[in-house]
Design an enzyme around this catalytic site. Structure first.
Site, PDB file in Angstrom:
ATOM      1  N   SER A  91      15.376 -39.229   6.897  1.00 52.85           N
ATOM      2  CA  SER A  91      16.295 -40.326   7.151  1.00 52.85           C
ATOM      3  C   SER A  91      17.441 -40.291   6.135  1.00 52.85           C
ATOM      4  O   SER A  91      18.082 -39.255   5.983  1.00 52.85           O
ATOM      5  CB  SER A  91      15.521 -41.641   7.094  1.00 52.85           C
ATOM      6  OG  SER A  91      16.211 -42.651   7.758  1.00 52.85           O
ATOM      7  N   ARG A 142      15.411 -56.754   8.476  1.00 59.06           N
ATOM      8  CA  ARG A 142      14.265 -55.852   8.457  1.00 59.06           C
ATOM      9  C   ARG A 142      13.594 -55.766   9.833  1.00 59.06           C
ATOM     10  O   ARG A 142      13.139 -54.705  10.250  1.00 59.06           O
ATOM     11  CB  ARG A 142      13.259 -56.343   7.407  1.00 59.06           C
ATOM     12  CG  ARG A 142      12.011 -55.509   7.281  1.00 59.06           C
ATOM     13  CD  ARG A 142      12.305 -54.097   6.846  1.00 59.06           C
ATOM     14  NE  ARG A 142      11.093 -53.377   6.458  1.00 59.06           N
ATOM     15  CZ  ARG A 142      11.055 -52.092   6.162  1.00 59.06           C
ATOM     16  NH1 ARG A 142      12.167 -51.382   6.214  1.00 59.06           N
ATOM     17  NH2 ARG A 142       9.940 -51.507   5.809  1.00 59.06           N
ATOM     18  N   ASP A 190      12.288 -40.192  18.334  1.00 63.23           N
ATOM     19  CA  ASP A 190      13.165 -40.855  17.352  1.00 63.23           C
ATOM     20  C   ASP A 190      14.496 -41.174  18.030  1.00 63.23           C
ATOM     21  O   ASP A 190      15.311 -40.284  18.252  1.00 63.23           O
ATOM     22  CB  ASP A 190      13.367 -39.919  16.148  1.00 63.23           C
ATOM     23  CG  ASP A 190      14.199 -40.564  15.046  1.00 63.23           C
ATOM     24  OD1 ASP A 190      14.786 -41.645  15.271  1.00 63.23           O
ATOM     25  OD2 ASP A 190      14.263 -39.983  13.946  1.00 63.23           O
ATOM     26  N   HIS A 211      11.208 -42.986  14.816  1.00 70.14           N
ATOM     27  CA  HIS A 211      11.800 -42.550  13.550  1.00 70.14           C
ATOM     28  C   HIS A 211      10.769 -42.510  12.423  1.00 70.14           C
ATOM     29  O   HIS A 211      10.835 -41.661  11.545  1.00 70.14           O
ATOM     30  CB  HIS A 211      12.950 -43.502  13.195  1.00 70.14           C
ATOM     31  CG  HIS A 211      13.684 -43.115  11.942  1.00 70.14           C
ATOM     32  ND1 HIS A 211      14.282 -41.891  11.789  1.00 70.14           N
ATOM     33  CD2 HIS A 211      13.898 -43.791  10.786  1.00 70.14           C
ATOM     34  CE1 HIS A 211      14.835 -41.820  10.590  1.00 70.14           C
ATOM     35  NE2 HIS A 211      14.618 -42.950   9.953  1.00 70.14           N
ATOM     36  N   ASP A 212       9.820 -43.430  12.475  1.00 70.00           N
ATOM     37  CA  ASP A 212       8.793 -43.493  11.432  1.00 70.00           C
ATOM     38  C   ASP A 212       7.914 -42.247  11.353  1.00 70.00           C
ATOM     39  O   ASP A 212       7.140 -42.092  10.410  1.00 70.00           O
ATOM     40  CB  ASP A 212       7.884 -44.705  11.661  1.00 70.00           C
ATOM     41  CG  ASP A 212       8.309 -45.897  10.828  1.00 70.00           C
ATOM     42  OD1 ASP A 212       9.095 -45.686   9.889  1.00 70.00           O
ATOM     43  OD2 ASP A 212       7.853 -47.006  11.112  1.00 70.00           O
TER      44      ASP A 212
END
Lengths: 230, 388
Positions: free
Chosen positions: B160, B229, B326, B359-360
């Site tokens: 990232s 968040r 992602d 994405h994680d």
């Protein structure tokens, strides 16, 4: 964690996973040392220290051989994620992608050799891939299964069935080969593309063959270059 | 980065207890023309530097990460953010390599940032903190690396925002880096990525408690930061992973509440993630770091993306990894990076790992990444004749 649906797709089989585990994509005769004859010929052909791009490098067997024996600076392209892991495990550099994405990002003459080993029959944009290969490299090595082999011909002629042979091991409904070509077809094709064969090599069921290749060879291997006359 | 990484990667850490260390510097020139002075950098190290100092690898963290990449802090029940990848026998093998990870400038986890005291005023910086960029972060890391007596880096690696820093490292300091591992990242933020960041920033800026950034001696804009968040979290997951993790399950009830309290499991999850985040993160840092992400463009000042790699020596090796699900940093962006690298005739391995974690995935998919990184580093170390 896997998305629902994938298991079903896997049960139904996708062409990538239904391939036989060994001798991909089709059985090719090996020399006494256990090296496939087409690989043997390609390793002999390519000069020490060449820059090589292997399109459809699979598990990286040929590329590793070229690095070990000819000290080439090599890189591969491979569409199967599992095969990329194996090739990386051999210490190779591989781009995970489809060769039909093209080579436009490479400048002219970046390589000495581009290799299409048992890949051409699966590429969609066949002519484009070959022309691009000879833009980015001086030489193009192509190997492919010959649908003109007598065994394939006899199955079609005598049984009236689409050929399934050691060189062409797939049933019609699961084959990754989207093009069926013979050695005669290939010769005509390269002439039309303005390419010429620098060397050629033919492999029969157990060993290389030197005569009537379109009938006797299960596989053909060609080293091509641009035909300066055209 | 999600906070559920421990759920799937919870093998006991082998790094053991670690402590954050600090290095202080007089001043850092910034892209904006301003300078940051003085500067304190928080960092951690794992493994040991070999005799010829050739086995150092710099780990680079993402938006909400910090210097604590692996192992445990005294009293903590959770390991560092990339513990699944760092340790003896892991991808970044602490038996072979010396790992360094530092908190970025503008951060809130030990390195000088908006919550630090401004020596000119004796007050906290707040919005008087200068705007920082990804190249600024990398310039600070270069100072730290020099300070630690490391002359060459065997690899720079991160996911990232960390992947952006890795790319910036090899283009800014190509002569001191041997290889670059850039994961789930981009060479520049797309309008979609900027848009998500802007919504997060607006949530903070519009929180009445934000007070122009001067909230340090009063109630912090926790509601705004939590919403930021929550938005971020949605972009780190995938449609598939949310189906799998939450489905349409209800939270502590059998039927709909027919009101606006919590109905769905996914709502509860996001609320929890938002609240937990406010306990460890500073809202102003969120503003500054997301701005740095949006400004990032590897081609900036270097012509085109292809030209950005012109000064990179032919011995440099690249490993670029993307994840199929992602959608925040989609694989096409990684492919653009790879094509620019290969267009320069440089050695690059690229893989799109099939994963449903979105994405994680770079924090969760240990097995495939470990295979790729282990072999990649081995070849790099072998070529560089690195003794361990």
């Amino acid at each position: 964690m896997r998305r629902p649906g994938r298991e079903l797709r896997e049960l139904l089989g996708n062409p990538e996973q239904s391939r036989p585990a060994e001798g991909l994509p089709s059985r090719i005769a090996r020399d006494p040392a256990g090296v496939r004859y087409d690989h043997h010929f390609i390793v002999d052909t390519i000069e020490e220290g060449s820059r090589v791009l292997d399109l459809g490098c699979g598990r990286g067997v040929l590329l590793r051989l070229l690095v070990d024996r000819k000290n080439v600076r090599g890189t591969g392209v491979e569409i199967s994620e599992e095969k990329v892991y194996e090739a990386v495990g051999k210490g190779l550099s591989v781009y995970h992608g489809d060769i039909d994405e093209g080579l436009s990002y490479y400048p002219d003459g970046m390589f000495d050799y581009v290799i299409l080993s048992q890949t051409l029959q699966e590429a969609r944009a066949t002519a484009l891939v070959m022309c691009e290969a000879l833009r980015v490299a001086k030489h193009l090595v192509v190997s492919f299964p010959n649908f003109g082999h007598w065994r394939a011909r006899s199955q079609l002629l005598l049984r009236g069935r689409a050929p399934v042979t050691p060189a062409l091991p797939y049933e019609w409904y699961e084959t990754p080969n989207i093009h069926s070509l013979t050695i005669a077809d290939f010769r005509l094709f390269i002439a039309n593309l303005g390419m010429k064969a620098e060397r050629s090599f033919y492999i029969g069921r157990r060993s290389p063959v030197g005569f009537w290749p379109n009938l006797m060879a299960e596989h053909g291997v060609y080293v091509l270059t641009r035909d300066s006359v055209k | 980065m999600s906070d559920y990484s421990t759920e799937s990667g919870s093998a006991a850490s082998l790094v053991g207890l670690v402590e954050t260390q600090y290095a202080e510097f007089d001043a850092l020139p910034l892209d904006s023309g301003l300078e940051l002075a003085p500067l304190k950098i928080a960092y951690e190290t794992y493994g040991s530097l070999n005799d010829d100092r050739s086995n150092a690898i710099l780990l680079l963290h993402a938006l909400s990460g910090d210097a604590h990449a692996a192992g445990y802090h005294e009293g903590d029940d959770r390991p560092g953010w990339w513990d699944i990848m760092v340790g003896p026998g892991k991808a970044f093998d602490t038996d072979r390599y010396y790992l360094v990870c530092s908190n970025v400038i503008g951060g809130c986890r030990g390195t000088t940032g908006p919550a630090s005291l401004d020596p000119k005023t004796g007050q906290r910086y707040g919005m008087r903190f200068p705007v920082v960029t990804v190249p600024d972060m990398v310039r600070a890391q270069k100072m730290l690396v020099d300070h630690l007596g490391i002359r060459r880096l065997l690899a720079v690696a991160g996911g990232s925002m960390g992947g952006m820093q890795a790319l910036e490292w090899v283009t800014a300091y190509p002569e001191v880096v041997d290889s670059c591992i850039s994961i789930a990242t981009t060479h520049r933020h797309s309008p979609q990525q900027i848009a998500f960041n802007e919504v997060g920033r607006q949530a903070i800026l519009r929180d009445p408690n934000w007070c122009g950034g001067d909230y340090y001696d009063r109630t912090a804009p926790d509601a705004g930061l939590a919403v930021a968040r929550m938005i971020g979290h949605i972009t780190y997951l995938s449609d598939g992973s949310m189906h799998e993790k939450f489905g349409r399950r209800l939270r502590d009830k059998e039927v709909y509440g027919f009101d606006f309290t919590m109905d769905f499991e996914v709502e509860s999850y996001l609320k929890h993630q938002g609240e937990v985040f406010t306990q460890r993160f500073d809202a102003n840092t969120y503003l500054y770091i997301t701005k740095a992400l949006d400004y990032f463009d590897l081609a900036n000042g270097r012509g085109t993306l292809v030209e950005a790699f012109r000064e990179v020596p032919p011995e440099m090796r690249f490993l670029v990894i993307a994840f199929s699900s992602d959608w925040l940093y989609p694989p096409y962006q990684s492919k653009e990076i790879v094509r620019a690298i290969k267009g320069n005739g440089l050695d690059c391995t690229y893989l799109e790992i099939r994963s449903d974690f979105g994405h994680d995935a770079f924090l969760l998919e240990a097995q495939q990444q470990t295979h790729l990184i282990t072999h990649f580093l081995e070849v790099t170390a072998h070529r560089r004749g690195v003794g361990v």
